[in-house]
Structures are given as structure tokens and as C-alpha cells.
Design a protein around this motif. Structure first.
Motif, PDB file in Angstrom:
ATOM      1  N   ARG A 299      16.917   3.285 -25.247  1.00  0.00           N
ATOM      2  CA  ARG A 299      15.554   3.817 -25.457  1.00  0.00           C
ATOM      3  C   ARG A 299      15.271   3.990 -26.950  1.00  0.00           C
ATOM      4  O   ARG A 299      14.165   3.703 -27.424  1.00  0.00           O
ATOM      5  N   LEU A 300      16.259   4.447 -27.712  1.00  0.00           N
ATOM      6  CA  LEU A 300      16.099   4.574 -29.163  1.00  0.00           C
ATOM      7  C   LEU A 300      15.846   3.201 -29.803  1.00  0.00           C
ATOM      8  O   LEU A 300      14.991   3.070 -30.684  1.00  0.00           O
ATOM      9  N   VAL A 301      16.608   2.216 -29.370  1.00  0.00           N
ATOM     10  CA  VAL A 301      16.440   0.870 -29.908  1.00  0.00           C
ATOM     11  C   VAL A 301      15.050   0.348 -29.578  1.00  0.00           C
ATOM     12  O   VAL A 301      14.348  -0.217 -30.438  1.00  0.00           O
ATOM     13  N   TRP A 302      14.626   0.509 -28.337  1.00  0.00           N
ATOM     14  CA  TRP A 302      13.319   0.041 -27.902  1.00  0.00           C
ATOM     15  C   TRP A 302      12.194   0.633 -28.750  1.00  0.00           C
ATOM     16  O   TRP A 302      11.313  -0.068 -29.244  1.00  0.00           O
ATOM     17  N   HIS A 303      12.242   1.945 -28.927  1.00  0.00           N
ATOM     18  CA  HIS A 303      11.177   2.597 -29.709  1.00  0.00           C
ATOM     19  C   HIS A 303      11.228   2.195 -31.179  1.00  0.00           C
ATOM     20  O   HIS A 303      10.180   2.069 -31.826  1.00  0.00           O
TER      21      HIS A 303
END
Length: 306
Positions: A299-303
């Protein structure tokens, strides 16, 4: 969207991952995460230690869902390949839309070390009278290197790193890279904080080598039938689990020794004043890896890529 390991490496940092993992572990302990048991299938590619396994790890948490598929092949070392490889699929919870598929090898590497960093930051002040300074590592692979990097973010008092490995040349090479010393295993085990990060199926850490109040981070020994710590190390320690049910189901260190899991790290992080962490006894923090950690990192990578 497919996100390569290079793209993950460019945006995922311990500065953002460690606090996110901390909150994820608190949420897991509080029952805010829907995470079924990991399913593991044997690959059947060999009759010995080279027989790999394939794991499927789904989870629903917050505004996302996800699943990691991960493989572990101990024999890959001999082929010059990573022993762990993975893919993470991230899905929007509200609509079920696939958001991204990303390489999960580096995510697995970093989230494992980040979990240990979170555990250290939460437990060390409750356990030690003064900040520990020596770090002993048994193992010289990916996780040894990742843990040094992650722990430096939460442990500024780390002054001495001792590295022991089955192959002394590997320990020497890593020690030269990170400013450490290559030592016999007994000397690594006599440090204030000890990391076991190996693929061994039998104990590599004996309790008789440990300090009376040692803090052990046990992250290797993947599976209920394998272990890194002997009975003395386990039974003389206060055992804290990354996730109680996961560790009791999947950790050979716990199952084969008969040790009792005393607490779950998320409970301690949420209410440290209520924790009964001993100062005069050894602590073992045992982790086996959980899907919530992988999806938190994804999720961190996606954002970061939006």
C-alpha cells in the motif's frame, strides 16, 4: 499496473515502513485485520532440503485487500538465486478493483526487518536497564543485511556488530561491507541482542551461549518442523510473538520446544504500561511473517507511485 523490484526499491524506505508496520501490528492484535492462515504447498521438486514450498497469504485490512504468493527454495543459494521470491497483488476493498501487482521479494525482505525493528523499539526500553550496544547475528544472507539497516533506524546506541555464519567467508564479506566483525557463533550469541536469520533446519543458537537477559530476534526456521533455537534458549525465555496464532501454528522453535507464547507484540505496542516484560530474563521475539505486513508495504508503494 505491474511494479518491479527496482520501482519498489526506489520508493519504499524504512522511514515510512517501520511506523506503518507498527500500526499494522497494533491493528492485527486489536482484531481489525481479517487474515486467514497461510496455505503452504510443497513443490515436490526434490527429495531433500531443496524441496521448495509455495505459500498463499491473503488479508483484508483498512481500505485494501491483498494476497502474497511466495516461494522458498533453500537450494537456490547454490544456483545463485534468491531463496525467497514473491508477488503481491493489491486490491481496492471498496470495489474489488485490482490496483497493482508488484514484485514481493524486496517487500518481504524489508517488512521482515521492519517488524524486528518495531519489536526492538517496543521491547528494549521495557527489558533493558540501559540501552544495549552489541548486536550478534547468526546468518549472513539477505535478512542479516536488512536487519542491520532497519535496526539502525531505531537503535542509535548500536556500537558493535558481530556476525557468524556457517560459511566463515560469507560472514567476513558481510562484516567488511557493514563495519562489523566476523566471529565464532558463540561470540555472536553472547551479544546483548541476537538475531537468528538462517535457513537451518536444526538449532544454530544454544541457550548456554546467551546472556542471562539477552534479547533474541528469531526470524529464520520457516515451518513447524524446523527450528533455530534449542530447548534451553526457548524455555529460559519470555516469548513474544509477532502474531500469537501464527507463531503457535507455524514456528518449529515454539512447537518443538513446548515453549509458551507469553504475549503478542501488537498488544504490548498498544499498551506498554500494562506489559509485564521481565528485565532479568531472556526475551525471544519470534516472527514467521504475516500477510498484513506485505499488504501494508504494498500500500505504501502504491501510494508513493500515484
Amino acid at each position: 499496473m505491474y511494479v518491479s523490484e527496482q520501482e519498489v526499491r526506489a520508493v519504499l524506505t524504512y522511514e515510512v515502513l517501520i511506523p506503518a508496520i507498527r500500526q499494522a501490528l497494533i491493528d492485527y492484535a486489536a482484531g481489525r485485520v481479517n487474515q486467514p492462515p497461510r496455505m503452504i504447498l510443497r513443490a515436490g521438486n526434490a527429495e531433500d532440503y531443496r524441496n521448495g514450498w509455495f505459500g498463499v497469504m491473503p488479508v483484508v485490512a483498512g481500505d485494501v485487500m491483498g494476497v502474497k504468493t511466495v516461494t522458498f527454495y533453500a537450494g537456490n543459494d547454490e544456483l545463485g538465486l534468491h531463496t525467497h521470491m514473491a508477488i503481491v497483488e493489491l486490491i481496492r476493498r471498496e470495489t474489488g478493483e485490482p490496483l497493482a501487482v508488484m514484485d514481493g521479494r524486496l517487500i518481504t525482505e524489508m517488512r521482515t526487518a521492519a517488524v524486528s525493528a518495531v519489536a526492538f523499539a517496543g521491547l528494549a526500553p521495557l527489558h533493558f536497564d540501559s540501552a544495549p550496544s552489541s548486536f550478534g547475528i547468526i546468518g549472513s544472507g539477505v535478512q542479516a543485511r536488512a536487519h542491520i539497516a532497519a535496526l539502525r533506524h531505531v537503535w542509535p546506541e548500536m556500537r558493535e556488530i558481530r556476525i557468524a555464519s556457517r560459511k566463515a567467508s560469507n560472514a567476513t564479506r558481510l562484516a567488511e561491507e557493514v563495519g562489523a566483525r566476523s566471529v565464532p557463533v558463540e561470540e555472536a550469541a553472547a551479544a546483548d541482542v541476537v538475531l537468528t536469520a538462517t535457513t537451518s533446519h536444526v538449532p544454530v543458537l544454544q541457550g548456554k551461549w546467551l546472556k542471562p537477559n539477552a534479547f533474541v530476534l528469531a526470524v529464520g526456521a520457516s515451518g513447524a518442523s524446523v527450528r533455530e533455537l534449542d530447548d534451553e534458549a526457548m524455555l529460559s525465555s519470555y516469548v513474544v510473538a509477532e502474531g500469537r496464532s501464527c507463531v503457535e501454528r507455524e514456528s518449529g522453535d515454539v512447537i518443538l520446544s513446548g515453549a509458551k507464547v507469553e504475549a503478542e507484540i501488537g498488544e504490548i505496542l498498544a499498551e506498554p504500561s500494562a506489559a509485564n516484560i521481565p528485565r532479568g530474563q531472556r526475551i525471544v521475539f519470534k516472527s514467521v511473517g504475516m500477510a498484513i505486513e506485505d499488504v501494508t508495504a504494498a500500500r505504501l508503494v502504491w501510494h508513493a507511485l500515484q
